[in-house]
Design an enzyme around this catalytic site. Structure first.
Site, PDB file in Angstrom:
ATOM      1  N   TYR A 227     -13.500 -14.736 -11.870  1.00 29.58           N
ATOM      2  CA  TYR A 227     -13.098 -14.377 -10.502  1.00 29.58           C
ATOM      3  C   TYR A 227     -11.730 -13.718 -10.427  1.00 29.58           C
ATOM      4  O   TYR A 227     -10.986 -13.685 -11.391  1.00 29.58           O
ATOM      5  CB  TYR A 227     -13.262 -15.532  -9.535  1.00 29.58           C
ATOM      6  N   GLU A 228     -11.456 -13.125  -9.256  1.00 28.49           N
ATOM      7  CA  GLU A 228     -10.299 -12.251  -9.026  1.00 28.49           C
ATOM      8  C   GLU A 228     -10.317 -11.036  -9.956  1.00 28.49           C
ATOM      9  O   GLU A 228      -9.277 -10.521 -10.349  1.00 28.49           O
ATOM     10  CB  GLU A 228      -8.976 -13.030  -9.185  1.00 28.49           C
ATOM     11  N   GLY A 229     -11.510 -10.585 -10.289  1.00 31.16           N
ATOM     12  CA  GLY A 229     -11.673  -9.443 -11.177  1.00 31.16           C
ATOM     13  C   GLY A 229     -12.004  -9.897 -12.578  1.00 31.16           C
ATOM     14  O   GLY A 229     -11.149 -10.446 -13.274  1.00 31.16           O
TER      15      GLY A 229
ATOM     16  N   ARG B 268      -4.315 -12.844  -9.150  1.00 32.93           N
ATOM     17  CA  ARG B 268      -4.606 -12.680 -10.583  1.00 32.93           C
ATOM     18  C   ARG B 268      -3.555 -13.376 -11.441  1.00 32.93           C
ATOM     19  O   ARG B 268      -3.881 -13.964 -12.470  1.00 32.93           O
ATOM     20  CB  ARG B 268      -4.710 -11.184 -10.916  1.00 32.93           C
TER      21      ARG B 268
ATOM     22  N   MET C  44      -4.837  -9.754  -4.056  1.00 34.92           N
ATOM     23  CA  MET C  44      -5.599  -9.855  -5.301  1.00 34.92           C
ATOM     24  C   MET C  44      -4.671  -9.880  -6.509  1.00 34.92           C
ATOM     25  O   MET C  44      -4.872 -10.662  -7.445  1.00 34.92           O
ATOM     26  CB  MET C  44      -6.568  -8.682  -5.427  1.00 34.92           C
TER      27      MET C  44
END
Length: 441
Positions: A283-285, A139, A135
């Protein structure tokens, strides 16, 4: 030959993975039966590779509740035969493909696992830590996506601004042989183009600088250097992801505006840049989570070692170049931004612990304040390098370095002063933000 996916999100849990329900039941032979539903799975189903390897977060029966009980499993679309080649279909399927605002070249899938055979990756209940290894790298990659959309939108806007004839320059005709001047002569168009240009050039430097630190963290033979570089990479990851994608979307819209009505027409393609840039903020947080990660975890980690090292590095750069008159426009603005960032950090230390809502309310503004200083530091270093090149003689490349210096001054004069606004917002606290009862909205 094979592709892979990350399976985290479920219909009822995205950010809060402690609510995860997908379960894993031991088969007794080292494999597990994986059952549950995952959503928003990029490239979850397609026929572009021989196999798809799904990395799936699930909870082994009897595991602790919350994030401490999550494990990570390898679940292939096709099980492997005795020779290690894809064979029998595993009991997983794509339930549907989402209809999305953008990124239509990627199948975003609902994935259903019905006692699919999976293999534990890493240790039991250590799945979240393992998944976040990917992740965090992702990011940084998504930050580059935001930057890339900003860059391609800018390139199209520049080409259009040079070609589109509308009105005359406020200071007199610039193309007297034509019925109108190209719109690139108008100050407001220049404002948009220069804003994008200044961001994009520093935006390329920042992730490259961070990637170099990552290389040092992995490859240096010096323990202290590795630790310092790893601290830096962790600190800057939410900044690269959050700031570059927020600004990437803003600049896709800004570039679209340069086109006027033609930007809203599908023929020119600017609307696609806007649609595609939007996902990178999510996305990806989601970027609000990036900001909370920065304020809630990264600042306090190891007693604030990483952020103090960053302050020291930027401060020393300003001090080392303080006597250089040619660097004054850059070091003075950077030092002012650094002072604002340090003041915001001190305010959070004094007001965020006792009242956590203060930290939450400040987080997004703090992340962007940090991003301004980090980008400003990149520009100050580039300005110093450009000045040195010009002093040494550049064999006909002086225009390139002159343009760098002009763009650096623009950033310091027109963009860096936003740090004061961000500081004011941070230090206003959470009182008015949290005051209204829910029914008042």
């Amino acid at each position: 030959s094979w592709t892979g996916t990350m399976n985290l999100t479920e219909p009822h849990c995205g950010t809060d993975l402690g609510l995860l329900r997908t379960k894993a039941v031991p088969n007794g032979d080292g494999t597990y039966k994986i059952s549950g539903q995952k959503i928003f799975i990029s490239a979850g189903e397609h026929d572009m590779s021989d196999n798809i390897v799904h990395l799936v977060l699930a909870r082994i029966e009897g595991a602790p509740e919350g994030v401490k009980g999550i494990s990570l499993f390898i679940v292939p679309k096709l099980k492997l035969d005795a020779s290690g080649n894809p064979g029998e279909r595993n009991t997983l399927s794509c339930g549907s493909i989402e209809e999305k605002m953008g990124i239509h070249g990627n199948s975003t899938c609902v994935m259903n696992y019905d006692e699919a055979e999976g293999t534990l990756l890493g240790e039991e209940n250590g799945g979240l830590k393992a998944m976040f290894t990917m992740m965090n790298e992702a990011r940084l990659g998504v930050g580059l996506q935001g930057l890339s959309l900003s860059e391609i939108a800018y390139q199209n806007a520049v080409a259009y601004a040079k070609d589109r004839l509308q009105g005359r320059s406020l200071s007199g005709a610039k193309a007297p042989d034509k019925k109108a001047d190209p719109i690139i002569v108008h100050p407001d168009i220049r404002r948009s183009l220069m804003t994008m240009k200044a961001f994009n050039e520093a935006g390329r430097a920042l992730p490259l600088w961070t990637a170099i630190k990552s290389d040092i963290a992995h490859r240096s033979g010096d323990d202290q250097d590795r630790q310092a570089a790893d601290d830096y990479t962790g600190l800057l990851t939410p900044v690269v992801k959050g700031v570059l994608t927020d600004k990437g979307f803003d600049h896709a819209v800004m570039a679209q505006q340069v086109f006027g009505g033609h930007g809203y027409i599908e023929e020119h393609g600017m609307s696609q840049f806007v649609r595609d840039a939007r996902i990178a903020m999510i996305y990806e947080g989601a970027n609000g989570i990036q900001a909370l990660d920065l304020v809630g975890r990264k600042l306090a980690q190891n007693g604030g070692r990483a952020v103090q090292a960053f302050f020291k590095e930027v401060g020393e750069f300003c001090e080392e170049n303080r006597a250089d008159e040619k660097m004054a426009p850059f070091t003075k603005a950077l030092k002012k931004g650094l002072n604002d960032l340090q003041a915001a950090t001190m305010w959070l230390l004094q007001n965020g612990m006792a009242k956590p809502d203060n930290a939450g309310a400040a987080s997004t503004d703090y992340m962007h304040l940090f991003g301004l200083v980090a980008l400003g530091y990149m520009w100050a270093q580039m300005a110093k390098a450009a000045g040195a090149k010009l002093a040494d003689g550049v064999n006909g490349s002086s225009a390139f370095y002159d343009n760098k210096l002009v763009t650096a001054r623009f950033f310091m004069e027109r963009i860096m002063p936003e740090t004061a606004t961000r500081l004011a917002r941070v230090s206003s606290g959470a009182d008015t933000l949290m005051a209204l009862p829910a029914e008042a909205f």
